[in-house]
Motif scaffolding. Structure first.
Motif, PDB file in Angstrom:
ATOM      1  N   UNK A 187       0.827  -1.210   0.000  1.00 49.90           N
ATOM      2  CA  UNK A 187       0.000   0.000   0.000  1.00 49.90           C
ATOM      3  C   UNK A 187       0.860   1.260   0.000  1.00 49.90           C
ATOM      4  N   UNK A 188       1.979   1.241   0.714  1.00 44.00           N
ATOM      5  CA  UNK A 188       2.889   2.384   0.718  1.00 44.00           C
ATOM      6  C   UNK A 188       3.432   2.654  -0.680  1.00 44.00           C
ATOM      7  N   UNK A 189       3.816   1.601  -1.395  1.00 39.22           N
ATOM      8  CA  UNK A 189       4.336   1.764  -2.763  1.00 39.22           C
ATOM      9  C   UNK A 189       3.236   2.271  -3.677  1.00 39.22           C
ATOM     10  N   UNK A 190       2.026   1.727  -3.527  1.00 36.18           N
ATOM     11  CA  UNK A 190       0.896   2.181  -4.353  1.00 36.18           C
ATOM     12  C   UNK A 190       0.646   3.681  -4.136  1.00 36.18           C
ATOM     13  N   UNK A 191       0.706   4.132  -2.885  1.00 38.53           N
ATOM     14  CA  UNK A 191       0.511   5.559  -2.586  1.00 38.53           C
ATOM     15  C   UNK A 191       1.623   6.404  -3.197  1.00 38.53           C
ATOM     16  N   UNK A 192       2.865   5.899  -3.176  1.00 37.31           N
ATOM     17  CA  UNK A 192       3.970   6.629  -3.799  1.00 37.31           C
ATOM     18  C   UNK A 192       3.763   6.764  -5.301  1.00 37.31           C
ATOM     19  N   UNK A 193       3.237   5.731  -5.941  1.00 34.18           N
ATOM     20  CA  UNK A 193       2.956   5.800  -7.381  1.00 34.18           C
ATOM     21  C   UNK A 193       1.848   6.818  -7.653  1.00 34.18           C
ATOM     22  N   UNK A 194       0.783   6.771  -6.862  1.00 36.75           N
ATOM     23  CA  UNK A 194      -0.329   7.705  -7.061  1.00 36.75           C
ATOM     24  C   UNK A 194       0.089   9.143  -6.817  1.00 36.75           C
ATOM     25  N   UNK A 195       0.991   9.366  -5.857  1.00 38.13           N
ATOM     26  CA  UNK A 195       1.468  10.715  -5.546  1.00 38.13           C
ATOM     27  C   UNK A 195       2.580  11.155  -6.501  1.00 38.13           C
ATOM     28  N   UNK A 196       2.968  10.259  -7.404  1.00 37.47           N
ATOM     29  CA  UNK A 196       4.040  10.500  -8.370  1.00 37.47           C
ATOM     30  C   UNK A 196       5.405  10.681  -7.698  1.00 37.47           C
ATOM     31  N   UNK A 197       5.551  10.146  -6.488  1.00 34.56           N
ATOM     32  CA  UNK A 197       6.854  10.122  -5.825  1.00 34.56           C
ATOM     33  C   UNK A 197       7.692   8.956  -6.355  1.00 34.56           C
ATOM     34  N   UNK A 198       7.020   7.954  -6.910  1.00 35.21           N
ATOM     35  CA  UNK A 198       7.678   6.794  -7.510  1.00 35.21           C
ATOM     36  C   UNK A 198       7.130   6.611  -8.921  1.00 35.21           C
ATOM     37  N   UNK A 199       7.930   5.992  -9.778  1.00 39.14           N
ATOM     38  CA  UNK A 199       7.521   5.749 -11.165  1.00 39.14           C
ATOM     39  C   UNK A 199       7.862   4.317 -11.559  1.00 39.14           C
ATOM     40  N   UNK A 200       7.150   3.822 -12.554  1.00 41.76           N
ATOM     41  CA  UNK A 200       7.429   2.511 -13.121  1.00 41.76           C
ATOM     42  C   UNK A 200       8.277   2.741 -14.365  1.00 41.76           C
ATOM     43  N   UNK A 201       9.417   2.067 -14.410  1.00 40.49           N
ATOM     44  CA  UNK A 201      10.382   2.295 -15.480  1.00 40.49           C
ATOM     45  C   UNK A 201      10.600   1.000 -16.259  1.00 40.49           C
ATOM     46  N   UNK A 202      10.530   1.107 -17.584  1.00 37.92           N
ATOM     47  CA  UNK A 202      10.842  -0.014 -18.462  1.00 37.92           C
ATOM     48  C   UNK A 202      12.179   0.251 -19.125  1.00 37.92           C
ATOM     49  N   UNK A 203      13.094  -0.703 -19.011  1.00 39.29           N
ATOM     50  CA  UNK A 203      14.394  -0.601 -19.668  1.00 39.29           C
ATOM     51  C   UNK A 203      14.336  -1.392 -20.962  1.00 39.29           C
ATOM     52  N   UNK A 204      14.397  -0.688 -22.086  1.00 44.51           N
ATOM     53  CA  UNK A 204      14.400  -1.362 -23.381  1.00 44.51           C
ATOM     54  C   UNK A 204      15.670  -2.180 -23.563  1.00 44.51           C
ATOM     55  N   UNK A 205      16.784  -1.671 -23.044  1.00 40.25           N
ATOM     56  CA  UNK A 205      18.059  -2.359 -23.176  1.00 40.25           C
ATOM     57  C   UNK A 205      18.043  -3.712 -22.462  1.00 40.25           C
ATOM     58  N   UNK A 206      17.549  -3.717 -21.232  1.00 39.50           N
ATOM     59  CA  UNK A 206      17.547  -4.944 -20.432  1.00 39.50           C
ATOM     60  C   UNK A 206      16.216  -5.683 -20.464  1.00 39.50           C
TER      61      UNK A 206
ATOM     62  N   UNK B  23      13.475  -4.995 -18.822  1.00 38.83           N
ATOM     63  CA  UNK B  23      13.027  -5.183 -17.442  1.00 38.83           C
ATOM     64  C   UNK B  23      12.121  -4.034 -17.034  1.00 38.83           C
ATOM     65  N   UNK B  24      11.328  -4.291 -16.014  1.00 46.03           N
ATOM     66  CA  UNK B  24      10.452  -3.283 -15.432  1.00 46.03           C
ATOM     67  C   UNK B  24      10.848  -3.138 -13.975  1.00 46.03           C
ATOM     68  N   UNK B  25      10.882  -1.896 -13.497  1.00 47.92           N
ATOM     69  CA  UNK B  25      11.256  -1.659 -12.111  1.00 47.92           C
ATOM     70  C   UNK B  25      10.470  -0.462 -11.584  1.00 47.92           C
ATOM     71  N   UNK B  26      10.459  -0.294 -10.283  1.00 44.29           N
ATOM     72  CA  UNK B  26       9.857   0.862  -9.641  1.00 44.29           C
ATOM     73  C   UNK B  26      10.999   1.662  -9.032  1.00 44.29           C
ATOM     74  N   UNK B  27      11.033   2.933  -9.331  1.00 40.97           N
ATOM     75  CA  UNK B  27      12.106   3.812  -8.850  1.00 40.97           C
ATOM     76  C   UNK B  27      11.474   5.049  -8.218  1.00 40.97           C
ATOM     77  N   UNK B  28      12.184   5.625  -7.244  1.00 42.62           N
ATOM     78  CA  UNK B  28      11.773   6.923  -6.749  1.00 42.62           C
ATOM     79  C   UNK B  28      12.010   7.944  -7.853  1.00 42.62           C
ATOM     80  N   UNK B  29      11.072   8.829  -8.040  1.00 42.63           N
ATOM     81  CA  UNK B  29      11.188   9.816  -9.125  1.00 42.63           C
ATOM     82  C   UNK B  29      12.492  10.607  -9.005  1.00 42.63           C
ATOM     83  N   UNK B  30      12.874  10.968  -7.796  1.00 42.20           N
ATOM     84  CA  UNK B  30      14.090  11.786  -7.628  1.00 42.20           C
ATOM     85  C   UNK B  30      15.354  11.019  -8.007  1.00 42.20           C
TER      86      UNK B  30
END
Length: 70
Positions: A40-59, A61-68
Motif C-alpha cells: 500500500x505504501x508503494x501504491x501511494x507513492x505511485x499515485x502521488x508520483x513520488x515513484x515511477x514505473x520504469x521499463x528498460x528497453x536495453x535490459x 526489465x520493469x522496475x519501480x524507482x523513486x522519481x528523484x
C-alpha cells in the motif's frame, strides 16, 4: 522509459508492486511492516508520483524507482 501506472492492468500492477516489495527485503527498522502495508505504501507513492514505473528497453526489465532517483 516511464510507464504510467494508470495504463497497467490492475492485476499486473498488483503483481509488479508485490514483486518489487519482496525483492527489496523485509528490514524496516525497529517496527515491523506487513507485506500488505508495504504494498500500500508503494501504491501511494505511485499515485502521488513520488515513484515511477520504469521499463528498460536495453535490459527488457520493469522496475519501480523513486522519481528523484530516476
Amino acid at each position: 522509459m516511464i510507464i504510467p501506472w494508470q495504463e497497467i492492468d490492475g492485476d499486473t500492477l498488483d503483481n509488479l508492486i508485490k514483486e518489487f516489495v519482496l525483492r527489496e527485503g523485509t528490514d524496516y527498522g525497529q517496527s515491523e511492516v506487513t507485506l500488505e502495508d508495504k504494498i500500500e505504501q508503494v501504491r501511494k507513492q505511485l499515485k502521488a508520483e513520488d515513484a515511477v514505473i520504469v521499463f528498460s528497453e536495453l535490459h527488457e526489465t520493469v522496475d519501480i524507482k523513486l522519481r528523484r532517483e530516476f
